[in-house]
Design an enzyme around this catalytic site. Structure first.
Site, PDB file in Angstrom:
ATOM      1  N   THR A 173       1.129  -1.042   0.386  1.00  0.00           N
ATOM      2  CA  THR A 173      -0.044   0.057  -0.095  1.00  0.00           C
ATOM      3  C   THR A 173       0.764   0.995   0.273  1.00  0.00           C
ATOM      4  O   THR A 173       1.990   1.164   0.578  1.00  0.00           O
ATOM      5  CB  THR A 173      -0.623  -0.108   1.382  1.00  0.00           C
ATOM      6  OG1 THR A 173      -1.409  -1.153   1.692  1.00  0.00           O
ATOM      7  CG2 THR A 173      -1.443   0.774   1.580  1.00  0.00           C
ATOM      8  N   ARG A 200     -13.602  -8.098   0.756  1.00  0.00           N
ATOM      9  CA  ARG A 200     -12.827  -7.249   2.125  1.00  0.00           C
ATOM     10  C   ARG A 200     -12.385  -5.593   1.385  1.00  0.00           C
ATOM     11  O   ARG A 200     -12.062  -5.266   0.181  1.00  0.00           O
ATOM     12  CB  ARG A 200     -12.345  -8.291   2.531  1.00  0.00           C
ATOM     13  CG  ARG A 200     -11.226  -7.999   3.253  1.00  0.00           C
ATOM     14  CD  ARG A 200      -9.744  -6.766   3.399  1.00  0.00           C
ATOM     15  NE  ARG A 200      -9.752  -7.138   4.146  1.00  0.00           N
ATOM     16  CZ  ARG A 200      -7.956  -5.828   4.464  1.00  0.00           C
ATOM     17  NH1 ARG A 200      -7.939  -5.134   2.879  1.00  0.00           N
ATOM     18  NH2 ARG A 200      -7.451  -5.571   5.294  1.00  0.00           N
ATOM     19  N   VAL A 201     -13.265  -4.943   2.513  1.00  0.00           N
ATOM     20  CA  VAL A 201     -12.393  -3.878   2.837  1.00  0.00           C
ATOM     21  C   VAL A 201     -11.736  -3.566   3.849  1.00  0.00           C
ATOM     22  O   VAL A 201     -12.082  -3.237   4.772  1.00  0.00           O
ATOM     23  CB  VAL A 201     -13.854  -2.695   2.003  1.00  0.00           C
ATOM     24  CG1 VAL A 201     -13.467  -1.456   2.553  1.00  0.00           C
ATOM     25  CG2 VAL A 201     -14.077  -2.560   1.364  1.00  0.00           C
ATOM     26  N   GLY A 202     -10.091  -2.404   3.569  1.00  0.00           N
ATOM     27  CA  GLY A 202      -9.167  -2.693   4.337  1.00  0.00           C
ATOM     28  C   GLY A 202      -9.682  -1.435   4.753  1.00  0.00           C
ATOM     29  O   GLY A 202     -10.406  -0.032   4.617  1.00  0.00           O
ATOM     30  N   ASP A 203      -8.552  -1.021   5.927  1.00  0.00           N
ATOM     31  CA  ASP A 203      -8.377   0.711   6.091  1.00  0.00           C
ATOM     32  C   ASP A 203      -8.179   2.050   5.495  1.00  0.00           C
ATOM     33  O   ASP A 203      -8.454   3.151   6.320  1.00  0.00           O
ATOM     34  CB  ASP A 203      -6.772   0.301   6.954  1.00  0.00           C
ATOM     35  CG  ASP A 203      -5.287  -0.063   6.817  1.00  0.00           C
ATOM     36  OD1 ASP A 203      -5.742  -0.687   5.713  1.00  0.00           O
ATOM     37  OD2 ASP A 203      -4.797   1.100   6.984  1.00  0.00           O
ATOM     38  N   THR A 222      -0.175   2.049   7.306  1.00  0.00           N
ATOM     39  CA  THR A 222       0.126   0.817   6.008  1.00  0.00           C
ATOM     40  C   THR A 222       0.175  -0.323   7.331  1.00  0.00           C
ATOM     41  O   THR A 222       1.090  -0.126   8.482  1.00  0.00           O
ATOM     42  CB  THR A 222       1.435   1.006   5.291  1.00  0.00           C
ATOM     43  OG1 THR A 222       1.306  -0.357   4.952  1.00  0.00           O
ATOM     44  CG2 THR A 222       2.471   0.992   5.960  1.00  0.00           C
ATOM     45  N   GLY A 223      -0.387  -1.511   6.580  1.00  0.00           N
ATOM     46  CA  GLY A 223      -0.374  -2.562   8.124  1.00  0.00           C
ATOM     47  C   GLY A 223      -1.625  -3.538   7.005  1.00  0.00           C
ATOM     48  O   GLY A 223      -1.916  -3.286   6.057  1.00  0.00           O
ATOM     49  N   GLY A 225      -5.215  -3.696   7.274  1.00  0.00           N
ATOM     50  CA  GLY A 225      -5.858  -2.722   7.294  1.00  0.00           C
ATOM     51  C   GLY A 225      -6.839  -3.137   8.879  1.00  0.00           C
ATOM     52  O   GLY A 225      -7.564  -2.152   9.940  1.00  0.00           O
TER      53      GLY A 225
HETATM   54  N1  GLY Z   1      -3.018  -1.846   4.474  1.00  0.00           N
HETATM   55  C1  GLY Z   1      -3.887  -1.777   3.439  1.00  0.00           C
HETATM   56  C2  GLY Z   1      -4.992  -2.895   4.258  1.00  0.00           C
HETATM   57  O1  GLY Z   1      -5.127  -3.579   4.611  1.00  0.00           O
HETATM   58  O2  GLY Z   1      -5.573  -2.916   2.929  1.00  0.00           O
END
Ligand code: GLY
Length: 312
Positions: A173, A200-203, A222-223, A225
């Site tokens: 990311t 799936r949706v992240g942070d 980043t990491g 999410g």
């Molecule tokens: N940081 C990216 C995600 O987990 O979607």
């Protein structure tokens, strides 16, 4: 690090994602992106952010746009977000497919609608209406890595690939924070993580989770999410800076809190309204490039808390 004395042209800080390589070819793309953004910063901070992320989305080396990791079904689904700390406007696209520049779709949403998040097929439909053509985001490398990973799973083995990149090499990311001398803004773009569940949706599009901007600071994370969403880490950074801490202290404190609450790894980048930058991580790598007053700061190094906050 304080740049307030030379604030006239502002600050751009870009990260290439958790675990991303710091090899020359990666750093050069980050530098090019930051410098391109800086050209636009005095004109329009949102345009500057978009320009930075477009460079990274075009490169197959980072986990965003073309070259994103594939989900479990072998499809690229991307998230991107943009926020202006002056107007408090935020916009994001989530689980979007087949567009070259998710960040540009997020910017169109920000500037042309009153909606905040569009997801999935609706986000794609909006992109097409705005004139963004169908684009292939699946690189040959990612397709092959996905095939190998699925084969490993079928044999009951753990895939050998890096979770963030889906590949043996590293890239993840991307995110950017800017301060133009008047206001703060932030943007992020991602393919999420390798073999994620479809939908799936992240942070990245989670306001206060993986991204935030206000009159106090701009921050991107980043990491994994989910850990940032459940701890509202980006908002926490904003609150710590609002309480009087410098960005460097705030991102370290946020990472320690993330580790304590979730035993998670991450990278966090922030800038405040005095042009001070903070960056910290607790994983393999976290490449960060800073351009201050038009000059690339050589060898900017985020604080490495890996030994102190190991998750393995
Ligand atoms: N940081 C990216 C995600 O987990 O979607």
């Amino acid at each position: 690090m304080l740049y307030a004395q030379t604030m006239a042209m502002g600050i751009i800080a870009v990260h290439g994602g958790l675990d991303t390589s710091r090899e020359k070819q990666y750093m050069e793309i980050l530098q090019e992106a930051a410098l391109q953004g800086h050209e636009l910063l005095s004109k329009n901070r949102i345009q500057a952010l978009e320009a930075v992320l477009r460079v990274l989305e075009e490169s197959s080396k980072f986990n965003c746009g073309y070259g994103s990791v594939l989900n479990f079904d072998g499809v690229v689904e991307m998230d991107a977000a943009i926020i202006d700390g002056v107007s408090n406007r935020f916009a994001a696209v989530a689980a979007i497919q087949d567009v070259e520049h998710p960040i540009s779709v997020a910017r169109a949403l920000l500037e042309k609608t009153s909606n905040v998040i569009l997801a999935g097929a609706g986000a794609v439909k909006f992109a097409r209406k705005q004139g963004f053509p169908t684009a292939n985001c699946v690189s040959k490398e990612q397709r092959e890595a996905w095939r190998q990973a699925r084969e490993s799973l079928a044999r009951g083995e753990k895939p050998a690939q890096n979770l963030y990149t889906g590949l043996a090499y590293y890239a993840d990311t991307v995110g950017c924070v800017v301060w133009d001398g008047e206001g703060l803004a932030a943007a992020s773009s991602t393919g999420g993580y390798s073999l994620k569940t479809p939908g799936r949706v992240g942070d990245t599009p989670s306001l206060g989770g993986g991204i935030f901007a206000s009159k106090t600071c701009a921050v991107v994370c980043t990491g994994i999410g989910e850990t940032f969403i459940e701890t509202l880490t980006a908002k926490y950074v904003d609150e710590v800076i609002a309480g009087g801490s410098e960005p460097q202290q705030a991102v370290k404190s946020a990472l320690k809190r993330l580790h304590k609450l979730k035993k998670a790894e991450g990278g966090i980048l922030a800038v405040n309204a005095r042009g001070m930058v903070g960056a910290a991580f607790n994983a393999g790598r976290f490449p960060v490039v800073v351009v201050a007053d038009g000059k690339l700061l050589d060898h900017y190094q985020p604080v490495n808390l890996t030994q102190e906050l190991s998750v393995h």
